[in-house]
Design an enzyme around this catalytic site. Sequence first.
Site, PDB file in Angstrom:
ATOM      1  N   HIS A 114       0.829  -1.209   0.000  1.00  0.00           N
ATOM      2  CA  HIS A 114       0.000   0.000   0.000  1.00  0.00           C
ATOM      3  C   HIS A 114       0.864   1.260   0.000  1.00  0.00           C
ATOM      4  O   HIS A 114       0.671   2.167  -0.824  1.00  0.00           O
ATOM      5  CB  HIS A 114      -0.902  -0.026   1.233  1.00  0.00           C
ATOM      6  CG  HIS A 114      -1.894   1.078   1.282  1.00  0.00           C
ATOM      7  ND1 HIS A 114      -3.201   0.920   0.870  1.00  0.00           N
ATOM      8  CD2 HIS A 114      -1.792   2.369   1.686  1.00  0.00           C
ATOM      9  CE1 HIS A 114      -3.850   2.066   1.019  1.00  0.00           C
ATOM     10  NE2 HIS A 114      -3.020   2.965   1.529  1.00  0.00           N
ATOM     11  N   GLU A 115       1.830   1.311   0.917  1.00  0.00           N
ATOM     12  CA  GLU A 115       2.675   2.506   1.018  1.00  0.00           C
ATOM     13  C   GLU A 115       3.625   2.637  -0.168  1.00  0.00           C
ATOM     14  O   GLU A 115       3.950   3.752  -0.587  1.00  0.00           O
ATOM     15  CB  GLU A 115       3.463   2.465   2.327  1.00  0.00           C
ATOM     16  CG  GLU A 115       2.597   2.475   3.573  1.00  0.00           C
ATOM     17  CD  GLU A 115       1.667   3.678   3.631  1.00  0.00           C
ATOM     18  OE1 GLU A 115       2.032   4.744   3.081  1.00  0.00           O
ATOM     19  OE2 GLU A 115       0.580   3.553   4.213  1.00  0.00           O
ATOM     20  N   HIS A 158       1.776   4.562  -2.843  1.00  0.00           N
ATOM     21  CA  HIS A 158       1.776   6.012  -2.635  1.00  0.00           C
ATOM     22  C   HIS A 158       3.142   6.628  -2.967  1.00  0.00           C
ATOM     23  O   HIS A 158       3.235   7.668  -3.619  1.00  0.00           O
ATOM     24  CB  HIS A 158       1.416   6.333  -1.183  1.00  0.00           C
ATOM     25  CG  HIS A 158      -0.023   6.127  -0.847  1.00  0.00           C
ATOM     26  ND1 HIS A 158      -1.038   6.778  -1.497  1.00  0.00           N
ATOM     27  CD2 HIS A 158      -0.621   5.339   0.090  1.00  0.00           C
ATOM     28  CE1 HIS A 158      -2.203   6.415  -0.987  1.00  0.00           C
ATOM     29  NE2 HIS A 158      -1.977   5.535  -0.018  1.00  0.00           N
TER      30      HIS A 158
END
Length: 534
Positions: free
Chosen positions: A133-134, A137
């Site tokens: 997820h990170e 980003h």
Amino acid sequence: MEARRWRRSARGQTRDLLPLSSISLSNTVSCWYCDLKTSSLNEPLYRLGQKYSRYFRIWFTMGIGFSTCTLAGVTVILILELARIIFFQHMDRDFDIFRKMLFGFSPTFPRVNISFLDVGNLVVSTVIAVAVHEFGHALAAASEAIQIEYFAVFIAGLFPGALVAFSKELLEEKSRSTALRIYCAGIWHNALCCAACGVTLLLLPSLFSPFYIHGEGPMVLHVSSSSPLSNYLSLGDIVVSLDDIKISNAQDWIKLATLVDKRTFQNSTQPGGWKHLMTGNGKKGFCVPSSFVEFSEKLPLLIDQPTCPDELTAFAAPSCSSSMLQYDGSDDGNKQQQQHRTMYCLNAADIVKFKGCKGLQTSIDNGSSSCSCSEGEMCLSAVQRPGIAWVEITYQRPSSHGCSTLEGNTSVNLTSSEARESCHQTFLYVGDMLSMAESVWLTSYQPRWSNAFGAYLPDIVERILMCTFNVSLTLGLLNSLPVYFLDGESILAVCFCYLTFFGPRQRRIFLHGCLFGGSAISCLLLLRTFLNFW
């Protein structure tokens, strides 16, 4: 959980929930919040994002469409759940399934049985899902030439989380579509992580096929000392069937156990269900020699008390002829009609060795006698107590002498009756099916060569993939919720900026109304889910 990076208001102002820029990194520790920051990945990720920026922009633009559709979908689910709670308390339970999937609670069994291995799998899966997820980003920001300041993992109260901090000044200078690409990247990558786990799970039998056999019966990896099957099954045994239904993998074991438990509950609660208990619930009976029955303990067959000593099982002759299947419809009359019948207390391990005979189920379907046994034999079927299952479990012990001999003889078919008698062993289990199924650790993979750790490897990999799929799905859906402090807030804030027919103040009021409503409904559903789960 993930902290929101920044939010663009209608007037272009920003608000920081957590520090996004600092001269030197310093970890924060307080009574309710602590974090750990690192900047070691900043430069490699920035170079990677800039090198392939054109392709990454196309890639993350696809994520905008997926993430905004997901946000709309979970918003609809929240509204439907609220309507169900307020207006339709008895609505179809499919909505409960959506709610459990949304918040990550979908247990196979309605009770909690978590081992240290499950905890380890959950930790590993959470690390993978959060990292993916990170990483989404960070890569999206790098592809837009926005410098990453640091990565951080934190614990706020009781809730763990992670974030990627980047320059808010540079992000303010970018377009709205650029902000959407960055905010939607985490959800998009979680969805791709789920897809990758699903594809890998489908290909896992082929990937392991050179070293393992798959789909030819689940193998026992561990049996709890408190398990009711601890006296029968041991490491390396292969479960062949349950009630003569072939079991191909560990999933079949769980499905059949759940099915038998559901069937037993229905038969014990439905009107006239005691008639099924009288006849072993339609299972096959066994042709027991009359001489064997004569020396057994005989008791009146009372429906309310079909009990025997602990080491013995209650058996009775099923009603075979169609004339014996007529009942007057009243419970009192039916009980009086059956009180003259006899219950035999026998050792189930001895009874299962005799050949089988058909029970009541066939005579109901065909309307004729079906308890076919030779002269001098009685067809007996187990008497079930309400809520208690009676099942026949067949397993194979490869280390036994009979199996070793048959495996070494290529001219013998292992599925023949000779193999069944020499290699397969059968025992009867009487009790709760769900606790029995939970107490045994099975794997769908049988190693081609004997190896202590190798027997566990495919199952561990499979469990991690399944857990990563669920955790990544949950993380993506949670961040899609229109609530404060998650990606859904940032995505919704940028989307509302496109509503130019509203004034800045109206957009701000509308945004906070949506976020407040979404947060309140989500907290309510999460609380109900926890209460129902525990």
